[in-house]
Design a protein around this motif. Structure first.
Motif, PDB file in Angstrom:
ATOM      1  N   LYS A  20     -43.055  15.495 -25.538  1.00  8.91           N
ATOM      2  CA  LYS A  20     -44.471  16.121 -25.150  1.00  8.91           C
ATOM      3  C   LYS A  20     -43.921  17.816 -25.405  1.00  8.91           C
ATOM      4  CE  LYS A  20     -45.789  14.951 -21.400  1.00  8.91           C
ATOM      5  NZ  LYS A  20     -46.556  14.492 -20.592  1.00  8.91           N
ATOM      6  N   TYR A  21     -42.564  17.745 -24.540  1.00  8.36           N
ATOM      7  CA  TYR A  21     -42.437  19.219 -25.105  1.00  8.36           C
ATOM      8  C   TYR A  21     -40.444  18.760 -24.864  1.00  8.36           C
ATOM      9  CZ  TYR A  21     -42.239  18.978 -19.828  1.00  8.36           C
ATOM     10  OH  TYR A  21     -42.098  18.308 -18.681  1.00  8.36           O
ATOM     11  N   GLU A  22     -39.757  20.366 -24.555  1.00  8.10           N
ATOM     12  CA  GLU A  22     -38.961  20.335 -24.460  1.00  8.10           C
ATOM     13  C   GLU A  22     -38.186  20.280 -22.447  1.00  8.10           C
ATOM     14  OE1 GLU A  22     -35.561  19.872 -25.597  1.00  8.10           O
ATOM     15  OE2 GLU A  22     -37.050  18.810 -27.633  1.00  8.10           O
ATOM     16  N   TYR A  23     -37.978  19.755 -22.373  1.00 12.78           N
ATOM     17  CA  TYR A  23     -37.611  19.805 -20.727  1.00 12.78           C
ATOM     18  C   TYR A  23     -36.360  20.634 -20.488  1.00 12.78           C
ATOM     19  CZ  TYR A  23     -37.059  19.118 -15.784  1.00 12.78           C
ATOM     20  OH  TYR A  23     -37.311  18.872 -14.412  1.00 12.78           O
ATOM     21  N   ALA A  24     -36.314  21.153 -19.363  1.00 13.82           N
ATOM     22  CA  ALA A  24     -34.872  22.011 -19.760  1.00 13.82           C
ATOM     23  C   ALA A  24     -34.712  22.646 -18.045  1.00 13.82           C
ATOM     24  CB  ALA A  24     -34.521  23.674 -20.370  1.00 13.82           C
ATOM     25  N   GLY A  25     -35.303  21.517 -16.810  1.00 13.48           N
ATOM     26  CA  GLY A  25     -35.299  21.783 -15.946  1.00 13.48           C
ATOM     27  C   GLY A  25     -34.162  21.170 -14.706  1.00 13.48           C
ATOM     28  N   ILE A  26     -34.529  20.815 -13.363  1.00 15.16           N
ATOM     29  CA  ILE A  26     -33.486  20.044 -13.027  1.00 15.16           C
ATOM     30  C   ILE A  26     -33.198  19.156 -13.408  1.00 15.16           C
ATOM     31  CG2 ILE A  26     -32.701  19.024 -10.406  1.00 15.16           C
ATOM     32  CD1 ILE A  26     -34.954  21.390  -9.326  1.00 15.16           C
ATOM     33  N   ASN A  27     -32.006  18.685 -13.924  1.00 14.08           N
ATOM     34  CA  ASN A  27     -32.064  16.635 -14.032  1.00 14.08           C
ATOM     35  C   ASN A  27     -31.907  15.991 -13.671  1.00 14.08           C
ATOM     36  OD1 ASN A  27     -31.162  17.517 -16.535  1.00 14.08           O
ATOM     37  ND2 ASN A  27     -28.381  18.671 -16.644  1.00 14.08           N
ATOM     38  N   THR A  28     -33.180  15.661 -12.437  1.00 17.93           N
ATOM     39  CA  THR A  28     -33.526  14.818 -12.164  1.00 17.93           C
ATOM     40  C   THR A  28     -34.269  14.164 -12.435  1.00 17.93           C
ATOM     41  OG1 THR A  28     -34.919  15.164 -10.115  1.00 17.93           O
ATOM     42  CG2 THR A  28     -31.663  15.047  -9.788  1.00 17.93           C
ATOM     43  N   CYS A  29     -34.789  12.430 -12.965  1.00 19.50           N
ATOM     44  CA  CYS A  29     -36.070  12.015 -12.898  1.00 19.50           C
ATOM     45  C   CYS A  29     -37.390  12.297 -11.803  1.00 19.50           C
ATOM     46  CB  CYS A  29     -36.104  10.253 -12.740  1.00 19.50           C
ATOM     47  SG  CYS A  29     -34.969  10.036 -13.751  1.00 19.50           S
ATOM     48  N   ALA A  45     -38.074  16.328 -12.658  1.00 15.37           N
ATOM     49  CA  ALA A  45     -39.009  15.768 -14.820  1.00 15.37           C
ATOM     50  C   ALA A  45     -40.091  15.418 -14.625  1.00 15.37           C
ATOM     51  CB  ALA A  45     -37.814  15.012 -15.779  1.00 15.37           C
ATOM     52  N   ASN A  46     -40.548  14.226 -13.893  1.00 14.19           N
ATOM     53  CA  ASN A  46     -41.633  13.818 -13.646  1.00 14.19           C
ATOM     54  C   ASN A  46     -42.726  14.431 -12.676  1.00 14.19           C
ATOM     55  OD1 ASN A  46     -43.241  11.541 -13.234  1.00 14.19           O
ATOM     56  ND2 ASN A  46     -42.994  10.950 -11.624  1.00 14.19           N
ATOM     57  N   SER A  47     -43.106  15.649 -12.271  1.00 11.24           N
ATOM     58  CA  SER A  47     -42.926  16.769 -11.539  1.00 11.24           C
ATOM     59  C   SER A  47     -43.763  17.559 -12.191  1.00 11.24           C
ATOM     60  CB  SER A  47     -42.625  17.207 -10.323  1.00 11.24           C
ATOM     61  OG  SER A  47     -41.648  17.685 -10.973  1.00 11.24           O
ATOM     62  N   LEU A  48     -43.456  17.649 -13.784  1.00 11.82           N
ATOM     63  CA  LEU A  48     -43.737  18.961 -14.704  1.00 11.82           C
ATOM     64  C   LEU A  48     -44.516  18.034 -15.782  1.00 11.82           C
ATOM     65  CD1 LEU A  48     -43.319  21.519 -14.846  1.00 11.82           C
ATOM     66  CD2 LEU A  48     -41.500  20.773 -16.716  1.00 11.82           C
ATOM     67  N   PHE A  49     -45.950  17.793 -15.426  1.00 11.56           N
ATOM     68  CA  PHE A  49     -46.353  16.824 -16.545  1.00 11.56           C
ATOM     69  C   PHE A  49     -45.971  16.064 -16.450  1.00 11.56           C
ATOM     70  CE2 PHE A  49     -47.020  21.804 -17.692  1.00 11.56           C
ATOM     71  CZ  PHE A  49     -47.954  21.804 -17.020  1.00 11.56           C
ATOM     72  N   ALA A  50     -45.728  15.449 -16.325  1.00 15.06           N
ATOM     73  CA  ALA A  50     -44.731  13.424 -15.830  1.00 15.06           C
ATOM     74  C   ALA A  50     -43.851  13.767 -16.610  1.00 15.06           C
ATOM     75  CB  ALA A  50     -46.492  12.398 -16.522  1.00 15.06           C
ATOM     76  N   GLY A  51     -43.765  14.581 -17.241  1.00 13.69           N
ATOM     77  CA  GLY A  51     -42.198  14.696 -17.684  1.00 13.69           C
ATOM     78  C   GLY A  51     -42.222  15.071 -19.124  1.00 13.69           C
ATOM     79  N   GLU A  52     -41.277  14.755 -20.408  1.00 11.44           N
ATOM     80  CA  GLU A  52     -41.202  15.667 -21.539  1.00 11.44           C
ATOM     81  C   GLU A  52     -41.002  14.117 -22.322  1.00 11.44           C
ATOM     82  OE1 GLU A  52     -36.785  15.655 -22.578  1.00 11.44           O
ATOM     83  OE2 GLU A  52     -36.583  15.104 -20.507  1.00 11.44           O
ATOM     84  N   SER A  55     -43.228   6.384 -19.882  1.00 10.40           N
ATOM     85  CA  SER A  55     -41.300   6.116 -20.143  1.00 10.40           C
ATOM     86  C   SER A  55     -40.299   6.195 -19.363  1.00 10.40           C
ATOM     87  CB  SER A  55     -41.745   7.231 -21.323  1.00 10.40           C
ATOM     88  OG  SER A  55     -40.354   7.268 -21.862  1.00 10.40           O
ATOM     89  N   CYS A  56     -39.173   5.645 -19.677  1.00  9.37           N
ATOM     90  CA  CYS A  56     -38.261   5.796 -18.912  1.00  9.37           C
ATOM     91  C   CYS A  56     -37.674   7.449 -19.266  1.00  9.37           C
ATOM     92  CB  CYS A  56     -37.786   4.749 -18.706  1.00  9.37           C
ATOM     93  SG  CYS A  56     -35.435   5.345 -18.146  1.00  9.37           S
ATOM     94  N   MET A  57     -37.499   8.082 -18.145  1.00 10.92           N
ATOM     95  CA  MET A  57     -37.050   9.574 -17.727  1.00 10.92           C
ATOM     96  C   MET A  57     -35.517   9.830 -18.310  1.00 10.92           C
ATOM     97  SD  MET A  57     -40.187  10.504 -16.580  1.00 10.92           S
ATOM     98  CE  MET A  57     -39.751  12.025 -16.318  1.00 10.92           C
ATOM     99  N   GLY A  58     -34.925   9.132 -17.891  1.00  8.64           N
ATOM    100  CA  GLY A  58     -33.285   9.133 -18.523  1.00  8.64           C
ATOM    101  C   GLY A  58     -32.678   9.427 -18.020  1.00  8.64           C
ATOM    102  N   TYR A  59     -33.240  10.433 -16.290  1.00 10.17           N
ATOM    103  CA  TYR A  59     -32.089  10.994 -15.930  1.00 10.17           C
ATOM    104  C   TYR A  59     -31.585  10.177 -15.218  1.00 10.17           C
ATOM    105  CZ  TYR A  59     -34.080  15.519 -17.894  1.00 10.17           C
ATOM    106  OH  TYR A  59     -34.520  16.272 -18.867  1.00 10.17           O
ATOM    107  N   PRO A  88     -39.108   7.803 -10.143  1.00 14.06           N
ATOM    108  CA  PRO A  88     -40.816   7.462 -10.290  1.00 14.06           C
ATOM    109  C   PRO A  88     -42.029   7.094 -11.373  1.00 14.06           C
ATOM    110  CG  PRO A  88     -38.947   9.209 -11.568  1.00 14.06           C
ATOM    111  CD  PRO A  88     -38.106   8.459 -11.262  1.00 14.06           C
ATOM    112  N   LYS A  89     -41.357   6.390 -12.540  1.00  9.24           N
ATOM    113  CA  LYS A  89     -42.184   5.790 -13.089  1.00  9.24           C
ATOM    114  C   LYS A  89     -42.744   4.581 -12.812  1.00  9.24           C
ATOM    115  CE  LYS A  89     -43.068   8.966 -16.406  1.00  9.24           C
ATOM    116  NZ  LYS A  89     -43.803   9.711 -15.949  1.00  9.24           N
ATOM    117  N   HIS A  90     -41.685   4.123 -11.779  1.00  8.67           N
ATOM    118  CA  HIS A  90     -42.314   2.651 -11.173  1.00  8.67           C
ATOM    119  C   HIS A  90     -42.265   1.229 -12.494  1.00  8.67           C
ATOM    120  CE1 HIS A  90     -43.581   4.489  -7.511  1.00  8.67           C
ATOM    121  NE2 HIS A  90     -43.863   5.390  -7.989  1.00  8.67           N
ATOM    122  N   ILE A  91     -41.480   1.672 -13.405  1.00  9.62           N
ATOM    123  CA  ILE A  91     -41.013   0.841 -13.831  1.00  9.62           C
ATOM    124  C   ILE A  91     -39.993  -0.555 -14.178  1.00  9.62           C
ATOM    125  CG2 ILE A  91     -42.192   2.399 -15.599  1.00  9.62           C
ATOM    126  CD1 ILE A  91     -39.209   2.567 -16.716  1.00  9.62           C
TER     127      ILE A  91
END
Lengths: 197, 264
Positions: free
Chosen positions: B116-125, B128-135, B141-145, B182-185
């Motif tokens: 959706k966008y390029e995420y360049a923040g803190i490397n935890t799921c 990342a999830n707190s910024l527009f539900a992730g990249e 989706s699994c965030m992968g962090y 954070p995605k409960h998957i």
């Protein structure tokens, strides 16, 4: 009254045992990982320090001074504090089990906490009255709690950061602790202006 | 009396007084400990994983000793051995321990999932999830962090190519990762019984899900039509399996156009 307020202000801010005098660093680093445990430890320290200040003042004034044993204050205070903490633990286990469980391992840990000893020795050194001693112990405990809870927040931010590999874990935590302590240095000299001490 | 004598005797006297007070206190304020507790605690492995639902082995042993818990087969790392030992101490019949493992309901790896966008923040799921539900374009989706990877006490879950994968041999089924995600998957499944899995959690409409990820469940209901056992249904645009009815025949797996279903 001014004296009491002055003691409280000094012990919490300008002469904060943890961040200005660097005492009690072990629990400060050990228990600041989680907010709940930091709160529990602070509560336990406040209670124990208030009680220890009262108990040691009584023993010092009515047992040690009449017998000329002032020079034994350190070792006797260690003994009294350790026994007091054990007694408080037994008492809480029997009459307040929820509080006992909440404090958990932190209560016996305080036995070896040098802050408690420092506060009681300071009471004697400054020849405080009974009330002033209790206030001093209580305020020193509150100061410890404040430092612990503030640092707990700092530490959460540090854990989310990604420091260089060699700084990960304790090293970066110590750096953060040093910076937190610098902020408390800014209180220096404030008490004299406020209370004309 | 010389100085040292006064010092030694007075210190001993104060110590003796403290000692007597403590002895009296422990005698009159003692709390009787349940004698079953140490015996039960000795049967448990001491992993403190929390898979039983209690705060560590002490908590579980205490609940058993107090009688608030009657199930002896809750310890997953200890398996049947611990269950039998605990049951023997308590004098009851041991139940079977069902091995559970975690599984990640997502297959959207770096090739399949769209950004959706390029995420360049803190490397935890969670960050990342707190910024527009992730990249990732897919909201489930699994965030992968690797928040799950960091939390796993048995080194069983690892992020491979952007998706967390579970090593079923190492997984003890403690469920710590399911709480971290954070995605409960991530969820727990029965290792032996639940053989067909849905590797997607996207509940968006088919077209939207299809654009977000090449391997998303688009809710086409092909599996539902294929299944002869009425075991798989599409609810909220996502295939869901009823494991009471599923016989793991694998027909739905062959017919899934997006290869969302997998048979182990």
């Amino acid at each position: 009254m001014t004296k009491i307020l002055s003691i409280m202000f000094v012990m919490i801010f300008t002469e904060n045992y943890v961040l200005v005098q660097f005492l009690g660093i072990c629990p400060f680093l050990g228990v600041s990982k989680k907010f709940d445990s930091a709160l529990g430890m602070s509560g336990a320290v406040i209670v124990v320090m208030s009680l220890a200040s009262a108990a040691t003042w009584l023993i010092y004034t009515y047992v040690m001074v009449p017998n000329g044993l002032e020079y034994l204050s350190t070792i006797i205070f260690i003994l009294v504090i350790a026994a007091l903490v054990q007694f408080v633990e037994i008492f809480l286990k029997r009459y307040m089990p929820p509080l006992y469980r909440a404090l958990g391992v932190y209560l016996p840990l305080i036995t070896t906490n040098c802050i408690v000893l420092a506060a009681t020795l300071l009471n004697v050194e400054e020849s405080y009255t009974f009330l002033e001693s209790c206030v001093n112990g209580f305020a020193a405990g509150v100061g410890f709690g404040l430092a612990l809870i503030l640092f707990c927040g700092v530490r959460k931010a540090v854990e989310n950061a990604k420091p260089p590999k060699c700084f990960e874990g304790l090293p970066i935590t110590l750096v953060a602790a040093a910076l937190t302590s610098l902020t408390f240095m800014s209180f220096t000299g404030m008490a004299e202006k406020l209370f004309g001490g | 009396m010389s100085g040292i004598m006064i010092a030694v005797t007075s210190l001993c006297a104060i110590a003796a007084v403290c000692g007597v007070v403590l002895v009296v206190a422990s005698k009159y304020m003692s709390v009787p400990e349940n004698e079953m507790f140490p015996a039960i605690r000795a049967c448990l492995p001491g992993a403190n994983c929390g898979a039983c639902g209690y705060a560590g082995c002490d908590g579980y042993a205490n609940a058993l000793a107090e009688g608030t818990e009657t199930r002896t087969n809750l310890c997953v790392p200890g398996a049947s051995g611990a269950a039998a030992a605990v049951a023997a101490v308590m004098g009851v019949e041991a139940g079977e321990v069902i091995k559970r493992v975690a599984y990640v309901a997502c297959n959207g790896d770096c090739e399949n999932a769209k950004h959706k966008y390029e995420y360049a923040g803190i490397n935890t799921c969670s960050a990342a999830n707190s910024l527009f539900a992730g990249e990732w374009a897919c909201p489930s989706s699994c965030m992968g962090y690797g928040d799950c990877e960091a939390a796993c006490p048995s080194d069983a879950i690892h992020v491979v190519n952007g998706v967390a994968k579970v090593n079923f041999a190492k997984c003890t089924g403690c469920g710590i990762c399911t709480k971290q995600c954070p995605k409960h998957i991530i969820s727990l499944r029965r290792f032996a019984e639940d053989r067909v899995l849905v590797r997607c959690s996207n509940t968006q409409a088919g077209g939207v899900a299809g654009k977000a990820c090449a391997v998303a469940c688009i809710g086409c209901k092909k599996c539902e039509k294929t299944c002869q056992h009425d075991a798989i249904h599409v609810v909220d645009n996502l295939a869901r399996i009823d494991y009471d009815k599923c016989v793991a025949c694998g027909e739905c797996v062959e017919n899934c156009p997006k290869h969302v279903l997998v048979k182990l």
